[in-house]
Design an enzyme around this catalytic site. Structure first.
Site, PDB file in Angstrom:
ATOM      1  N   PHE A 129       0.841  -1.196   0.000  1.00 22.34           N
ATOM      2  CA  PHE A 129       0.000   0.000   0.000  1.00 22.34           C
ATOM      3  C   PHE A 129       0.883   1.257   0.000  1.00 22.34           C
ATOM      4  O   PHE A 129       1.917   1.282   0.667  1.00 22.34           O
ATOM      5  CB  PHE A 129      -0.922  -0.019   1.230  1.00 22.34           C
ATOM      6  CG  PHE A 129      -1.969   1.047   1.178  1.00 22.34           C
ATOM      7  CD1 PHE A 129      -3.080   0.920   0.363  1.00 22.34           C
ATOM      8  CD2 PHE A 129      -1.825   2.206   1.923  1.00 22.34           C
ATOM      9  CE1 PHE A 129      -4.036   1.921   0.295  1.00 22.34           C
ATOM     10  CE2 PHE A 129      -2.787   3.217   1.860  1.00 22.34           C
ATOM     11  CZ  PHE A 129      -3.892   3.068   1.043  1.00 22.34           C
ATOM     12  N   ASP A 206       1.180  -5.655   7.794  1.00 21.61           N
ATOM     13  CA  ASP A 206       0.069  -4.713   7.697  1.00 21.61           C
ATOM     14  C   ASP A 206      -1.199  -5.552   7.519  1.00 21.61           C
ATOM     15  O   ASP A 206      -1.323  -6.299   6.544  1.00 21.61           O
ATOM     16  CB  ASP A 206       0.291  -3.778   6.497  1.00 21.61           C
ATOM     17  CG  ASP A 206      -0.807  -2.727   6.370  1.00 21.61           C
ATOM     18  OD1 ASP A 206      -1.948  -3.002   6.773  1.00 21.61           O
ATOM     19  OD2 ASP A 206      -0.520  -1.635   5.831  1.00 21.61           O
ATOM     20  N   TYR A 231     -11.284   0.933  10.159  1.00 23.00           N
ATOM     21  CA  TYR A 231     -12.448   1.503   9.459  1.00 23.00           C
ATOM     22  C   TYR A 231     -12.917   0.636   8.305  1.00 23.00           C
ATOM     23  O   TYR A 231     -13.881   0.973   7.638  1.00 23.00           O
ATOM     24  CB  TYR A 231     -12.172   2.938   8.985  1.00 23.00           C
ATOM     25  CG  TYR A 231     -10.828   3.154   8.316  1.00 23.00           C
ATOM     26  CD1 TYR A 231     -10.602   2.709   7.025  1.00 23.00           C
ATOM     27  CD2 TYR A 231      -9.797   3.800   8.978  1.00 23.00           C
ATOM     28  CE1 TYR A 231      -9.377   2.897   6.417  1.00 23.00           C
ATOM     29  CE2 TYR A 231      -8.566   3.998   8.383  1.00 23.00           C
ATOM     30  CZ  TYR A 231      -8.360   3.546   7.092  1.00 23.00           C
ATOM     31  OH  TYR A 231      -7.144   3.730   6.492  1.00 23.00           O
ATOM     32  N   LYS A 232     -12.209  -0.478   8.058  1.00 28.41           N
ATOM     33  CA  LYS A 232     -12.654  -1.380   6.986  1.00 28.41           C
ATOM     34  C   LYS A 232     -13.524  -2.481   7.611  1.00 28.41           C
ATOM     35  O   LYS A 232     -14.655  -2.213   7.983  1.00 28.41           O
ATOM     36  CB  LYS A 232     -11.444  -1.965   6.263  1.00 28.41           C
ATOM     37  CG  LYS A 232     -10.522  -0.914   5.649  1.00 28.41           C
ATOM     38  CD  LYS A 232      -9.389  -1.596   4.899  1.00 28.41           C
ATOM     39  CE  LYS A 232      -8.301  -0.631   4.479  1.00 28.41           C
ATOM     40  NZ  LYS A 232      -8.750   0.361   3.494  1.00 28.41           N
ATOM     41  N   ARG A 380     -12.669  -2.901  -8.061  1.00 26.12           N
ATOM     42  CA  ARG A 380     -12.496  -3.707  -6.851  1.00 26.12           C
ATOM     43  C   ARG A 380     -13.851  -3.892  -6.179  1.00 26.12           C
ATOM     44  O   ARG A 380     -14.546  -2.915  -5.906  1.00 26.12           O
ATOM     45  CB  ARG A 380     -11.517  -2.952  -5.932  1.00 26.12           C
ATOM     46  CG  ARG A 380     -10.918  -3.760  -4.835  1.00 26.12           C
ATOM     47  CD  ARG A 380      -9.848  -2.978  -4.123  1.00 26.12           C
ATOM     48  NE  ARG A 380     -10.391  -1.823  -3.413  1.00 26.12           N
ATOM     49  CZ  ARG A 380      -9.811  -1.247  -2.349  1.00 26.12           C
ATOM     50  NH1 ARG A 380      -8.673  -1.713  -1.896  1.00 26.12           N
ATOM     51  NH2 ARG A 380     -10.356  -0.203  -1.766  1.00 26.12           N
TER      52      ARG A 380
HETATM   53  C1  LIG Z   1      -2.816  -1.907   3.479  1.00 22.71           C
HETATM   54  C2  LIG Z   1      -3.126  -0.521   3.983  1.00 22.71           C
HETATM   55  N1  LIG Z   1      -2.263   0.107   4.803  1.00 22.71           N
HETATM   56  C3  LIG Z   1      -2.512   1.352   5.269  1.00 22.71           C
HETATM   57  C4  LIG Z   1      -3.668   2.017   4.914  1.00 22.71           C
HETATM   58  C5  LIG Z   1      -3.975   3.415   5.338  1.00 22.71           C
HETATM   59  O1  LIG Z   1      -3.370   3.863   6.484  1.00 22.71           O
HETATM   60  P1  LIG Z   1      -4.025   5.115   7.264  1.00 22.71           P
HETATM   61  O2  LIG Z   1      -5.213   4.590   7.999  1.00 22.71           O
HETATM   62  O3  LIG Z   1      -2.937   5.612   8.113  1.00 22.71           O
HETATM   63  O4  LIG Z   1      -4.472   6.099   6.230  1.00 22.71           O
HETATM   64  C6  LIG Z   1      -4.591   1.406   4.064  1.00 22.71           C
HETATM   65  C7  LIG Z   1      -5.816   2.122   3.670  1.00 22.71           C
HETATM   66  O5  LIG Z   1      -6.594   1.729   2.861  1.00 22.71           O
HETATM   67  C8  LIG Z   1      -4.310   0.114   3.593  1.00 22.71           C
HETATM   68  O6  LIG Z   1      -5.161  -0.488   2.768  1.00 22.71           O
END
Ligand SMILES: Cc1ncc(COP(=O)(O)O)c(C=O)c1O
Length: 420
Positions: A129, A206, A231-232, A380
């Site tokens: 990401f 992650d 938030y997902k 997606r």
């Molecule tokens: C794999 C991954 N890492 C990190 C993030 C985003 O990080 P943050 O919540 O700090 O914006 C996302 C957001 O979609 C993500 O999909």
């Protein structure tokens, strides 16, 4: 899979036999008959969360005021333990809800580098990401270390041999996503963690696209560190605080770079020198975001009630059904699957390639189906297990094939909007 029927009656039968069907009504829904296949970007609002936040605001904040901190102060680690127990396979005392995923990544990678002065290389992959890649680039630039970026296939996910070839005695940390944000490719956490640890490096996962969607077994895999958002699949709302995991026996040797007072021993002694508490709270920075943390608790409890194994089973059933309908209906229109086909190698979303994916994604939204667009040329679709019906998948794919057939999307602008 190809033997599955393609009529809607079959989707209705699958819904009738779905042990998680009742959870759909635990979420707030508007009057609009929306098919929401983007809970992997922003999860729905659980009704219990709406009620709990209203109560928190009126009672704990409105009437309790500062006295409520007595209860609030322990929430980040209590809710962390809840996530650890139900979703990510972590024993108590190793998960903390705090900050954003981005900030937590910075904290943990920086701490892990400091703890290994002889190792100056960070590894990630070019399909990780963006925020992960940027944070690592920033740390490499600020600390004069090397970022080694391996190549990953955008559709099929990490290649373990490529990773193995990049490892060596100079590597401090390997930072990877368990489920790829674009394709949904699911990495083998146990095997990759073993591989990295054999080389003497630390591994950070992650979990943004895996927590709440696939069972994660951090302790069993021997993972060192992890981060993830809420938030997902955890449905905690836009910008809700993230979580971090640090393996118990590693915590003492890591010191994160943001020396805030919430990580301080005897915090209210207001002492002169920073002296971090033992345990997971040493990774805290400043005042926790309480409304968001309570939403994380509610979202996690709802997933716990459904059960992560049942959620995973349904996630596989929904995504393989989606792939099946895509194969049957969409291939003639220039679509191609851009996610792993094998169930065990896929998280809970499916990505389809089409050279006009942007305009098709907009046409689909206009037709009442929300998915999202990801570069390059990919649509997606995230049928999140807790609230998606098999009929939703059928209806979404049915509308998609109509849009593809009548080419109504060709009338839409090609200009891509700020948020996709
Ligand atoms: C794999 C991954 N890492 C990190 C993030 C985003 O990080 P943050 O919540 O700090 O914006 C996302 C957001 O979609 C993500 O999909």
């Amino acid at each position: 899979v190809s033997a599955l029927p393609t009529n809607r009656t079959y989707a209705e039968q699958l819904d009738a036999g779905d042990p998680l069907a009742r959870f759909r009504n635990r979420f707030v829904r508007g009057d609009e008959p929306l098919i929401y296949l983007d809970g992997n970007s922003l999860g729905r609002l659980p009704a219990a969360t709406q009620a709990r936040i209203a109560e928190l605001i009126a009672g704990e904040w409105g009437r309790g005021l500062v006295r409520s901190w007595e209860r609030w102060v322990g929430l980040p680690s209590e809710v962390g333990d809840l996530i650890g127990e139900h979703l990510i396979g972590a024993a108590p005392g190793q998960v903390l809800v705090c900050d954003s995923t981005t900030v937590n990544l910075f904290k943990l990678i920086s701490g892990a580098l400091d703890a290994q002065p002889g190792r100056r290389v960070l590894i990630t992959d070019d399909d990780n990401f963006p925020t992960d890649r940027y944070v690592l680039q920033g740390i490499a630039a600020q600390r004069d270390c090397e970022l080694r970026t391996i190549h990953t296939d955008q559709d099929e996910g990490l290649d373990e041999e490529t990773l193995a070839a990049a490892l060596g005695p100079d590597v401090a940390v390997v930072s990877l996503s368990q489920v790829a944000y674009r394709s949904g490719a699911l990495a083998d956490m146990a095997r990759i963690t073993g591989l990295v640890k054999q080389s003497g490096a630390l591994v950070l996962w992650d979990l943004c696209h895996s927590a709440g969607a696939v069972p994660v077994r951090l302790d069993d895999c021997g993972a060192d560190m992890a981060i993830g958002c809420t938030y997902k699949y955890l449905n905690a709302g836009p910008g809700a605080p993230a979580f971090l995991y640090v393996r118990a026996d590693l915590q003492e040797s890591l010191r994160q770079p943001i020396w805030g007072w919430f990580g301080q021993r005897d915090q209210f002694e207001m002492g002169q020198a920073y002296d971090p508490v033992p345990g997971i709270e040493r990774f805290a920075t400043g005042t926790p975001q309480i409304i968001g943390t309570v939403a994380v608790a509610e979202g996690t409890k709802l997933l716990a009630e459904a059960g992560i194994d049942r959620l995973r089973d349904k996630g596989i059933a929904l995504t393989s059904y989606l792939i099946h309908l895509g194969d049957e209906w969409l291939e003639p229109f220039g679509f191609r699957l851009a996610s792993p086909r094998a169930d065990a190698r896929r998280g809970s979303h499916v990505t389809l390639f089409h050279q006009d994916a942007w305009r098709i994604s907009r046409a689909l939204i206009a037709a009442g189906v929300i998915g999202d667009y990801r570069t390059p040329d990919r649509l997606r679709l995230g049928p999140v297990p807790i609230s998606t019906r098999f009929c939703d998948v059928w209806d979404a794919l049915d509308r998609l094939r109509q849009i593809a057939a009548d080419k109504s999307y060709e009338a839409l602008p090609t200009e891509i909007s700020r948020v996709t």
